[in-house]
Design a protein around this motif. Structure first.
Motif, PDB file in Angstrom:
ATOM      1  N   VAL A  87      82.759  58.580  67.842  1.00 37.91           N
ATOM      2  CA  VAL A  87      83.683  59.487  67.145  1.00 37.91           C
ATOM      3  C   VAL A  87      84.098  58.882  65.805  1.00 37.91           C
ATOM      4  O   VAL A  87      84.140  59.574  64.772  1.00 37.91           O
ATOM      5  CB  VAL A  87      84.920  59.789  68.008  1.00 37.91           C
ATOM      6  N   LEU A  88      84.385  57.571  65.799  1.00 34.45           N
ATOM      7  CA  LEU A  88      84.765  56.911  64.560  1.00 34.45           C
ATOM      8  C   LEU A  88      83.595  56.854  63.572  1.00 34.45           C
ATOM      9  O   LEU A  88      83.785  57.033  62.364  1.00 34.45           O
ATOM     10  CB  LEU A  88      85.272  55.495  64.840  1.00 34.45           C
ATOM     11  N   VAL A  89      82.404  56.608  64.080  1.00 36.35           N
ATOM     12  CA  VAL A  89      81.229  56.606  63.204  1.00 36.35           C
ATOM     13  C   VAL A  89      81.071  57.968  62.540  1.00 36.35           C
ATOM     14  O   VAL A  89      80.873  58.066  61.322  1.00 36.35           O
ATOM     15  CB  VAL A  89      79.948  56.246  63.992  1.00 36.35           C
ATOM     16  N   GLY A  90      81.183  59.014  63.333  1.00 38.47           N
ATOM     17  CA  GLY A  90      81.062  60.368  62.794  1.00 38.47           C
ATOM     18  C   GLY A  90      82.156  60.680  61.790  1.00 38.47           C
ATOM     19  O   GLY A  90      81.912  61.334  60.763  1.00 38.47           O
ATOM     20  N   PHE A  91      83.374  60.223  62.073  1.00 37.92           N
ATOM     21  CA  PHE A  91      84.496  60.456  61.166  1.00 37.92           C
ATOM     22  C   PHE A  91      84.251  59.752  59.835  1.00 37.92           C
ATOM     23  O   PHE A  91      84.497  60.321  58.753  1.00 37.92           O
ATOM     24  CB  PHE A  91      85.785  59.959  61.812  1.00 37.92           C
ATOM     25  N   GLY A  92      83.765  58.514  59.898  1.00 33.46           N
ATOM     26  CA  GLY A  92      83.475  57.770  58.674  1.00 33.46           C
ATOM     27  C   GLY A  92      82.380  58.427  57.853  1.00 33.46           C
ATOM     28  O   GLY A  92      82.493  58.557  56.626  1.00 33.46           O
ATOM     29  N   VAL A  93      81.308  58.844  58.524  1.00 29.53           N
ATOM     30  CA  VAL A  93      80.218  59.546  57.832  1.00 29.53           C
ATOM     31  C   VAL A  93      80.734  60.833  57.203  1.00 29.53           C
ATOM     32  O   VAL A  93      80.391  61.172  56.062  1.00 29.53           O
ATOM     33  CB  VAL A  93      79.061  59.851  58.810  1.00 29.53           C
ATOM     34  N   GLY A  94      81.594  61.550  57.940  1.00 27.33           N
ATOM     35  CA  GLY A  94      82.143  62.803  57.435  1.00 27.33           C
ATOM     36  C   GLY A  94      83.002  62.606  56.197  1.00 27.33           C
ATOM     37  O   GLY A  94      82.929  63.391  55.239  1.00 27.33           O
ATOM     38  N   LEU A  95      83.835  61.567  56.196  1.00 30.02           N
ATOM     39  CA  LEU A  95      84.685  61.292  55.030  1.00 30.02           C
ATOM     40  C   LEU A  95      83.836  60.991  53.799  1.00 30.02           C
ATOM     41  O   LEU A  95      84.122  61.482  52.689  1.00 30.02           O
ATOM     42  CB  LEU A  95      85.624  60.117  55.323  1.00 30.02           C
ATOM     43  N   ASN A  96      82.795  60.198  53.975  1.00 30.10           N
ATOM     44  CA  ASN A  96      81.912  59.895  52.847  1.00 30.10           C
ATOM     45  C   ASN A  96      81.175  61.143  52.377  1.00 30.10           C
ATOM     46  O   ASN A  96      80.966  61.340  51.169  1.00 30.10           O
ATOM     47  CB  ASN A  96      80.910  58.805  53.234  1.00 30.10           C
TER      48      ASN A  96
END
Length: 198
Positions: A87-96
């Protein structure tokens, strides 16, 4: 890319201290896991390949390539959301992704570059891929841009975004969970105890 490498190194060094085993990493399986390396290739290699090999200096082309890689990574994170860290990986990718799409590339803070003494490095990045450019007053969602200086030796010295930091934490948790470290019982999740279809 530097953020991802730092997260991997940090997590791998922590495995023994957290009671995990490196051998478990080879046996970890995730759903649609092939999307992860493919997404990274599209994000990291794709834009550079367009510029250096084919001479494509089009920012939209590089942006489309990077965005496609992001969608692949987000898809892998979505189907594996029940595993620790995804979930955190996806959130980080999404923010970028939001920062890059909003600005047709990733803005890099001149102040952060000055802090590291590498103000001219953004020109070298732009020579490899048109995805990077200096932040200006017109930059949208500047808080999501590359604004956080990462000090250290030249090999790791870089400027990161909030998305990169979130991504780093997520990747580290995925690695620690896959190694069956002491983090797993603390998290109360048996994420990788049984293989899933790849």
């Amino acid at each position: 890319m530097i953020a991802l490498m730092l997260a991997l190194i940090w997590a791998l060094l922590l495995i023994p201290a957290m009671g995990g085993q490196y051998s478990h990493l080879a046996h970890s399986r995730y759903r649609l896991e092939w999307l992860i390396p493919l997404g990274i290739v599209f994000q990291v290699v794709g834009p550079t390949l367009l510029c250096q090999t084919f001479g494509v200096r089009s920012a939209p082309a590089a942006l489309a390539c990077w965005s496609l890689g992001s969608v692949m990574l987000l898809g892998a994170c979505f189907v594996n959301a029940h595993h620790v860290g995804f979930v955190l990986v996806g959130f980080g990718v999404g923010l970028n992704l939001i920062a890059i799409v909003s600005n047709a590339g990733m803005p890099v803070s001149p102040r952060a570059l000055e802090t590291l003494g590498v103000i001219h490095d953004v020109d070298q990045l732009a020579a490899l891929t048109p995805l990077y450019h200096l932040q200006t007053p017109a930059t949208r969602l500047a808080v999501l841009a590359d604004v956080l200086p990462i000090p250290g030796p030249p090999i790791i010295r870089s400027v990161a975004s909030i998305g990169d930091v979130v991504l780093m934490v997520g990747v580290a948790l995925v690695i620690l969970d896959s190694s069956r470290s002491l983090f797993r019982p603390l998290a109360g999740i048996s994420a990788t105890s049984s293989p899933s279809d790849g």
